[in-house]
Design an enzyme around this catalytic site. Sequence first.
Site, PDB file in Angstrom:
ATOM      1  CB  SER A  46     -15.993 -76.978 -48.295  1.00  0.00           C
ATOM      2  OG  SER A  46     -15.221 -76.603 -47.183  1.00  0.00           O
ATOM      3  CB  SER A  75     -22.425 -81.755 -42.711  1.00  0.00           C
ATOM      4  OG  SER A  75     -21.628 -82.007 -43.853  1.00  0.00           O
ATOM      5  CD  GLU A  96     -17.370 -79.799 -35.782  1.00  0.00           C
ATOM      6  OE1 GLU A  96     -17.373 -78.787 -35.053  1.00  0.00           O
ATOM      7  OE2 GLU A  96     -16.969 -79.801 -36.969  1.00  0.00           O
ATOM      8  CG  HIS A  97     -14.527 -77.350 -31.880  1.00  0.00           C
ATOM      9  ND1 HIS A  97     -13.549 -76.387 -31.807  1.00  0.00           N
ATOM     10  CD2 HIS A  97     -15.475 -76.835 -32.690  1.00  0.00           C
ATOM     11  CE1 HIS A  97     -13.902 -75.339 -32.528  1.00  0.00           C
ATOM     12  NE2 HIS A  97     -15.050 -75.591 -33.063  1.00  0.00           N
ATOM     13  CB  THR A 202     -11.052 -70.707 -33.613  1.00  0.00           C
ATOM     14  OG1 THR A 202     -10.854 -69.956 -32.427  1.00  0.00           O
ATOM     15  CG2 THR A 202     -12.547 -70.956 -33.815  1.00  0.00           C
TER      16      THR A 202
END
Length: 214
Positions: A46, A75, A96-97, A202
């Site tokens: 972001s 990150s 984090e996937h 998602t």
Amino acid sequence: MSAVRIITNDQVAKAMAQVDRANYVRDPSSAYEDSPQPIGHAATISAPHMHAYAASHVLSYLHPGARVLDVGSGSGYLAAVFHHLVGPTGTVVGIEHVDELTKWSLENLRKDGLGEAVDEGKITIVTGDGREGYESGGPYDVIHVGAAAPSTPRKLIEQLASPGRMFIPVGTHIQSILHIDKDQDGKVTETQVMGVSYVPLTDLDKQKATRQWL
């Protein structure tokens, strides 16, 4: 950014100044631009003003020793900022996937001088479905969600401490930042804060199917 009043809270400004964004982007030459940047695998980091905004809105819950969950930690940049805000007695968990991003973020944290915090478990980055949270590290005083959910994930509300606050973008075509607050008695309230545009929260297969994956 604090000089032009993009960051208006001194505590947040100090924490962000301790984190070198160049260690958390793919193109260091544009590290200090106030804009989102792709980090691969259909994910972004972001813009700095949004990280400052998010940290400011949960700051009252980031007391020394607080526990923080960063969903979609990417990150690792905001996990590092949160670490500086909760101090040496606090803990930050990033989930984090995309496993490649998990591994890269740990490299980034070490490059930014936070290897000891990682080794001591002050900062933990795990691979998993952030919509399910990370129950073993909770309950969390703060949950930050870095992608837009179609609705508020119930599992995350369950893992929120009493009191605690979740900062989450919600919506599909029209998105808004919500504060999900849980008081000391466990009562949950939602407050709409502002309109935004985030990448969707998602599952991994859908994210892999996008053209921005590589």
